[in-house]
Design an enzyme around this catalytic site. Sequence first.
Site, PDB file in Angstrom:
ATOM      1  CE1 TYR A  16      -9.467  -2.624  -0.016  1.00 58.11           C
ATOM      2  CE2 TYR A  16      -8.762  -0.973  -1.604  1.00 58.11           C
ATOM      3  CZ  TYR A  16      -8.468  -1.922  -0.655  1.00 58.11           C
ATOM      4  OH  TYR A  16      -7.155  -2.182  -0.331  1.00 58.11           O
ATOM      5  CG  HIS A  72      -5.441  -6.474  -0.093  1.00 59.61           C
ATOM      6  ND1 HIS A  72      -6.639  -6.603   0.561  1.00 59.61           N
ATOM      7  CD2 HIS A  72      -5.508  -7.294  -1.175  1.00 59.61           C
ATOM      8  CE1 HIS A  72      -7.408  -7.459  -0.111  1.00 59.61           C
ATOM      9  NE2 HIS A  72      -6.739  -7.887  -1.174  1.00 59.61           N
ATOM     10  CG  ASN A 112      -3.446  -2.480   6.927  1.00 59.31           C
ATOM     11  OD1 ASN A 112      -3.240  -2.276   5.736  1.00 59.31           O
ATOM     12  ND2 ASN A 112      -4.547  -3.060   7.357  1.00 59.31           N
ATOM     13  CD  GLU A 121      -8.593  -9.390  -3.713  1.00 63.29           C
ATOM     14  OE1 GLU A 121      -9.364  -8.883  -2.876  1.00 63.29           O
ATOM     15  OE2 GLU A 121      -7.537  -9.976  -3.390  1.00 63.29           O
ATOM     16  CE  LYS A 128      -3.868  -2.256   2.343  1.00 69.03           C
ATOM     17  NZ  LYS A 128      -4.767  -2.184   3.511  1.00 69.03           N
TER      18      LYS A 128
END
Length: 140
Positions: A51, A117, A114, A128, A11
């Site tokens: 998302y 993913h 964080n 995905e 990310k």
Amino acid sequence: MAIQRTFSIIKPDATKRNLTGAVNAVIEKAGLRIVAQKRILMTRAQAETFYAVHAARPFFGELCDFMTSGPVVVQVLEGENAIATYRDVMGATNPANAAEGTIRKLFALSVGENTAHGSDAPETAALEIAQFFAGNEIVG
């Protein structure tokens, strides 16, 4: 167990801090192979599609803003039981609860930032992967 593929995103919080190589080292140390990887600037449409499962949640807009705020590294990982293995190596969503040596314990800034993913199921991984990679871009 058969070889499996999973999808990963490093990310913006991690790419901004030049941690792609460090995260990849943890992935590879866990026995996973990176069989496809590219650095992209995710569009708003890509983020909203990716998302969509969270569209009704109050954090959806903020999540899409974050994921489009800087480059991400999208990856296909391969290995024995790759989905569970990668989820274990990522660690808990909240880095405060993540086990020592996991990606999130080592690198995450917060629950929102964080670092990584990972897909949660074979069906999710397939969707995905297909969103970001053509078949000929995955080289095992």
